[in-house]
Design an enzyme around this catalytic site. Structure first.
Site, PDB file in Angstrom:
ATOM      1  N   LYS A  40       0.839  -1.211   0.000  1.00 43.93           N
ATOM      2  CA  LYS A  40       0.000   0.000   0.000  1.00 43.93           C
ATOM      3  C   LYS A  40       0.867   1.251   0.000  1.00 43.93           C
ATOM      4  O   LYS A  40       0.543   2.241  -0.660  1.00 43.93           O
ATOM      5  CB  LYS A  40      -0.937  -0.004   1.210  1.00 43.93           C
ATOM      6  CG  LYS A  40      -2.032  -1.051   1.110  1.00 43.93           C
ATOM      7  CD  LYS A  40      -2.831  -1.128   2.400  1.00 43.93           C
ATOM      8  CE  LYS A  40      -3.875  -2.235   2.315  1.00 43.93           C
ATOM      9  NZ  LYS A  40      -4.633  -2.371   3.578  1.00 43.93           N
TER      10      LYS A  40
ATOM     11  N   HIS B  28       0.959  -7.717  17.203  1.00 42.15           N
ATOM     12  CA  HIS B  28      -0.105  -8.713  17.267  1.00 42.15           C
ATOM     13  C   HIS B  28      -0.549  -8.843  18.708  1.00 42.15           C
ATOM     14  O   HIS B  28       0.247  -8.939  19.631  1.00 42.15           O
ATOM     15  CB  HIS B  28       0.317 -10.068  16.692  1.00 42.15           C
ATOM     16  CG  HIS B  28       1.690 -10.520  17.061  1.00 42.15           C
ATOM     17  ND1 HIS B  28       1.997 -11.071  18.278  1.00 42.15           N
ATOM     18  CD2 HIS B  28       2.843 -10.483  16.361  1.00 42.15           C
ATOM     19  CE1 HIS B  28       3.285 -11.374  18.315  1.00 42.15           C
ATOM     20  NE2 HIS B  28       3.822 -11.021  17.161  1.00 42.15           N
TER      21      HIS B  28
END
Length: 125
Positions: free
Chosen positions: A61, A112
């Site tokens: 991206k 995470h």
């Protein structure tokens, strides 16, 4: 100068289910050999796989291409420095894109927790 940013978030459970179903086929498609070894050596491989998946998506991206014909999964490798900091190695089309866009470096941050993995990427020129 920063000339590209990207962010991505992935549900670890989704990656875990894909890994159960496709195991080596999925891992070999999205990760390079050193990444696979690292992830499988961890107590909970799925969260590390998910973090790398999110990292590669965030980097794609930042380049403005997404994962596809211009930039593939294996053109991006996320490895760790000895103290644990994730760093990016570009291969093939990844190196070409960085040079073509006048870039010098790709930075990535991985996280995470709570069933999700997230990543943020910056392209520096």
């Amino acid at each position: 100068m920063i000339f590209g940013t990207g962010i991505d978030i992935v549900e670890v459970e989704r990656i875990q289910e894909i890994c159960k179903r496709w195991r080596k086929r999925f891992l070999n498609r999205v990760l390079r050999e050193e990444e696979i070894k690292y992830c499988l050596s961890q107590n909970d491989p799925a969260q590390h796989i998910a973090a790398r998946f999110a990292g590669k998506e965030a980097i794609s991206k930042a380049f403005g291409t997404g994962i596809g014909a211009e930039l593939g999964w294996h053109d991006i490798e996320i490895v760790h420095q000895p103290k644990g900091r994730p760093t990016v190695r570009l291969h093939g089309r990844g190196k070409f894109l960085l040079l073509e866009q006048g870039g010098k470096c790709v930075h990535v941050s991985l996280s995470h927790n709570g069933g999700q993995a997230a990543a943020m990427a910056l392209l520096e020129g």
